[in-house]
Design an enzyme around this catalytic site. Structure first.
Site, PDB file in Angstrom:
ATOM      1  N   GLU A  38       0.741  -1.089  -0.111  1.00 49.57           N
ATOM      2  CA  GLU A  38      -0.256  -0.036   0.093  1.00 49.57           C
ATOM      3  C   GLU A  38       0.959   1.239   0.120  1.00 49.57           C
ATOM      4  O   GLU A  38       1.910   1.350   0.843  1.00 49.57           O
ATOM      5  CB  GLU A  38      -0.764   0.080   1.337  1.00 49.57           C
ATOM      6  CG  GLU A  38      -2.263   0.603   1.066  1.00 49.57           C
ATOM      7  CD  GLU A  38      -3.207  -0.212   0.165  1.00 49.57           C
ATOM      8  OE1 GLU A  38      -3.204  -0.241  -1.154  1.00 49.57           O
ATOM      9  OE2 GLU A  38      -3.584  -1.478   0.519  1.00 49.57           O
ATOM     10  N   HIS A  39       0.288   2.358  -0.735  1.00 50.73           N
ATOM     11  CA  HIS A  39       1.079   3.442  -1.093  1.00 50.73           C
ATOM     12  C   HIS A  39       2.565   3.192  -1.517  1.00 50.73           C
ATOM     13  O   HIS A  39       3.556   3.863  -1.239  1.00 50.73           O
ATOM     14  CB  HIS A  39       1.323   4.257   0.386  1.00 50.73           C
ATOM     15  CG  HIS A  39      -0.211   5.040   0.568  1.00 50.73           C
ATOM     16  ND1 HIS A  39      -0.383   6.101   0.146  1.00 50.73           N
ATOM     17  CD2 HIS A  39      -1.115   4.548   1.216  1.00 50.73           C
ATOM     18  CE1 HIS A  39      -1.657   6.300   0.384  1.00 50.73           C
ATOM     19  NE2 HIS A  39      -2.250   5.335   1.231  1.00 50.73           N
ATOM     20  N   ASP A  97       2.481   2.174  -5.056  1.00 53.02           N
ATOM     21  CA  ASP A  97       2.578   2.017  -6.472  1.00 53.02           C
ATOM     22  C   ASP A  97       3.130   3.298  -6.979  1.00 53.02           C
ATOM     23  O   ASP A  97       3.921   3.477  -7.911  1.00 53.02           O
ATOM     24  CB  ASP A  97       1.160   1.788  -7.049  1.00 53.02           C
ATOM     25  CG  ASP A  97       0.197   3.153  -6.462  1.00 53.02           C
ATOM     26  OD1 ASP A  97       0.426   3.782  -5.722  1.00 53.02           O
ATOM     27  OD2 ASP A  97      -0.960   2.733  -7.034  1.00 53.02           O
ATOM     28  N   GLY A 125     -17.239   4.527  -2.719  1.00 56.89           N
ATOM     29  CA  GLY A 125     -16.629   5.570  -1.587  1.00 56.89           C
ATOM     30  C   GLY A 125     -15.959   4.526  -0.470  1.00 56.89           C
ATOM     31  O   GLY A 125     -15.559   4.955   0.422  1.00 56.89           O
ATOM     32  N   GLY A 137     -13.269   2.586  -1.128  1.00 60.62           N
ATOM     33  CA  GLY A 137     -11.749   2.281  -1.431  1.00 60.62           C
ATOM     34  C   GLY A 137     -11.420   0.966  -2.151  1.00 60.62           C
ATOM     35  O   GLY A 137     -10.592   0.213  -2.195  1.00 60.62           O
ATOM     36  N   SER A 146     -12.296   0.871  -5.536  1.00 65.65           N
ATOM     37  CA  SER A 146     -11.823   1.316  -6.840  1.00 65.65           C
ATOM     38  C   SER A 146     -13.029   1.466  -8.087  1.00 65.65           C
ATOM     39  O   SER A 146     -12.956   1.033  -9.107  1.00 65.65           O
ATOM     40  CB  SER A 146     -10.779   0.606  -7.563  1.00 65.65           C
ATOM     41  OG  SER A 146      -9.635   1.028  -7.046  1.00 65.65           O
ATOM     42  N   SER A 147     -14.130   1.847  -7.557  1.00 71.02           N
ATOM     43  CA  SER A 147     -15.469   2.103  -8.311  1.00 71.02           C
ATOM     44  C   SER A 147     -15.008   3.052  -9.521  1.00 71.02           C
ATOM     45  O   SER A 147     -15.630   2.879 -10.491  1.00 71.02           O
ATOM     46  CB  SER A 147     -16.568   2.654  -7.567  1.00 71.02           C
ATOM     47  OG  SER A 147     -16.194   3.577  -6.630  1.00 71.02           O
ATOM     48  N   ASP A 165      -4.668   0.511  -9.127  1.00 77.80           N
ATOM     49  CA  ASP A 165      -6.288   0.305  -9.491  1.00 77.80           C
ATOM     50  C   ASP A 165      -6.681  -0.079 -10.774  1.00 77.80           C
ATOM     51  O   ASP A 165      -7.047  -1.081 -11.120  1.00 77.80           O
ATOM     52  CB  ASP A 165      -7.111   1.513  -9.029  1.00 77.80           C
ATOM     53  CG  ASP A 165      -6.931   1.997  -7.760  1.00 77.80           C
ATOM     54  OD1 ASP A 165      -6.279   1.210  -6.980  1.00 77.80           O
ATOM     55  OD2 ASP A 165      -7.035   2.982  -7.374  1.00 77.80           O
TER      56      ASP A 165
HETATM   57  C1  GLA Z   1      -5.464   4.678  -3.804  1.00 79.61           C
HETATM   58  C2  GLA Z   1      -4.787   5.012  -5.283  1.00 79.61           C
HETATM   59  C3  GLA Z   1      -3.871   3.893  -5.579  1.00 79.61           C
HETATM   60  C4  GLA Z   1      -2.830   3.717  -4.486  1.00 79.61           C
HETATM   61  C5  GLA Z   1      -3.447   3.294  -2.921  1.00 79.61           C
HETATM   62  C6  GLA Z   1      -2.621   3.268  -1.923  1.00 79.61           C
HETATM   63  O1  GLA Z   1      -6.362   3.687  -3.934  1.00 79.61           O
HETATM   64  O2  GLA Z   1      -5.880   5.158  -6.180  1.00 79.61           O
HETATM   65  O3  GLA Z   1      -3.054   4.085  -6.773  1.00 79.61           O
HETATM   66  O4  GLA Z   1      -1.823   4.630  -4.312  1.00 79.61           O
HETATM   67  O5  GLA Z   1      -4.498   4.606  -2.879  1.00 79.61           O
HETATM   68  O6  GLA Z   1      -1.899   2.120  -2.012  1.00 79.61           O
END
Ligand code: GLA
Length: 419
Positions: A58-59, A61, A148, A150, A152-153, A198
């Site tokens: 996470e965080h 990419d 909403g 998280g 990725s809609s 995403d």
């Molecule tokens: C969101 C962003 C992704 C990624 C995550 C954290 O979902 O859209 O690109 O940076 O946060 O991992």
């Protein structure tokens, strides 16, 4: 991203507070029926595009690092047909909101476009620049993806739009370009400075597999998740999150600043000895950000390897470590996410039903992801819901999923007779 943008797609889908949801086949049938009622004829195209959940990484990419996401069995479905007239014009109807938007994607952008339709607008403008041609289109959006949360809609809607444009124009985009184009639409038209995870997960998702994504090279490696006893459990905190809010952008700039201090192109290149040597030059906050990124990249590669070996104890431990690092070093968690992870970990200690858990996505609300043994599921749901509600006043939403196939065309019909 303001709530309304998500609610525009989800309101009235019955997702609020409920765990059951129609299968893709049922959702597609609903979209088709709704299209026919609204536009007076059946749709010629149907496309499905899943949401995603990230197991670990996470965080990382936007730091050129590693992530381990998968597509989930919740979708945005677009039903569409060509409308009379050759000029590009979009009539976009949200089944959830009972709201229609009409615009021409080759003319200057309209100021009054609803925020949720900007994803569609952005993608159509970008595919047009790449010579994918479409005339007037009637399009209906249906979704069973919690919005909403998280999952990725927005990426699902972007990739659905690009997939529809491919089907209508008869031109296929290179899949990596397609993911990058959708990311660009999110940056330029929705103002969200997201990374690439995403859109890659939504484009490249494969049934029964996670994707070990190398965000520097764009390479993906499939990691099987086929054990029938294991479920991916997603729990929505019901705390709305806002990616376009300043915190996400702030983390990106902090990482860029730290990379500059360490004289590396991105934090992917940073090593522990760099960090030790530069200890004094970095503020404590930047030091923590780097520590998260280096350790998270290591955990992600290791988790993919241990998963392939069936070493679930270590996979679980890595997920808990990831959560702690996001909470304590990257500061993107919140009390509700921490509480859910804590409750899951307690339950895991009590009866072994939970393998591991962590926050997933950008943070500041949204969802927790857990790997759980199927047999403990019913008991687990009860043990989470009540204490979570008592301590937060919020109702969590739980559902399980298997890794799903990425965006694809469900129907693409030839022109009707006489056309
Ligand atoms: C969101 C962003 C992704 C990624 C995550 C954290 O979902 O859209 O690109 O940076 O946060 O991992």
């Amino acid at each position: 991203m303001p709530d309304g943008e998500w609610n525009a797609l989800s309101a009235g889908t019955g997702e609020e507070g409920r765990e059951s949801s129609p299968s893709l086949a049922v959702l597609a049938q609903q979209a088709e029926n709704h299209f026919e009622r609204h536009f007076g004829r059946p749709p010629r195209w149907l496309v499905a595009s899943p949401g995603r959940v990230n197991l670990i990484g996470e965080h990382t990419d936007y730091n050129d690092g590693f992530a381990l996401p998968m597509a989930i069995e919740r979708y945005v479905v677009l039903a569409a047909d060509q409308a009379p007239g050759g000029t590009p014009r979009i009539d976009l109807f949200s089944a959830a909101l009972n709201q229609q938007q009409t615009w021409c994607p080759t003319e200057p952008q309209k100021d009054d476009l609803e925020p949720w339709s900007r994803y569609v607008d952005g993608v159509l403008r970008l595919v047009w620049e790449r010579n994918l041609r479409f005339g007037a289109l009637d399009v209906l959006i249906a979704s069973n993806l919690p919005l909403g949360g998280g999952l990725s809609s927005s990426a699902a809607l972007e990739v659905a739009t690009a997939t529809l444009a491919e089907a209508v124009s008869g031109h296929t985009l290179d899949p990596v370009d397609k993911a990058l184009l959708c990311q660009q639409a999110e940056h330029d038209y929705a103002g969200v400075p997201c990374g690439i995870m995403d859109q890659f997960a939504v484009v490249f998702g494969q049934q029964d597999h996670l994707l070990l994504l190398d965000c520097r090279s764009g390479e993906t490696k499939l990691v099987p998740l086929t054990d029938p006893e294991i479920r991916v459990l997603i729990i929505d905190t019901n705390v709305a999150r806002q990616l376009s809010g300043g915190e996400y952008a702030a983390r990106r700039s902090e990482c860029a600043a730290a990379a500059k201090h360490l004289a590396v192109a991105s934090l992917r290149e940073a090593r522990w000895d760099h960090l030790r040597e530069q200890d004094d030059a970095l503020s404590h906050r930047l030091y923590q950000r780097v520590r998260h990124v280096i350790s998270e990249n290591e955990r992600t590669v290791r988790a993919a390897e241990r998963m392939s070996a069936g070493d679930w104890d270590e996979v679980g431990a890595l997920m808990y470590q990831s959560h702690a690092s996001l909470r304590d070093d990257f500061h993107v968690s919140c009390p509700e996410l921490d509480l859910l992870v804590e409750l899951l970990q307690q339950q895991g200690r009590r009866d072994g039903s939970v393998i591991g858990a962590r926050m997933t996505g950008g943070g500041f609300g949204g969802c927790v992801v857990a790997l759980v043994w199927q047999t403990g599921m019913a008991r687990l749901a009860q043990r989470i819901r009540q204490p979570y509600y008592e301590q937060t006043g919020l109702r969590p939403r739980l559902f399980t999923t298997r890794p799903a196939r990425g965006a694809h065309v469900l129907r693409s019909e030839l022109p009707r007779l006489g056309e």
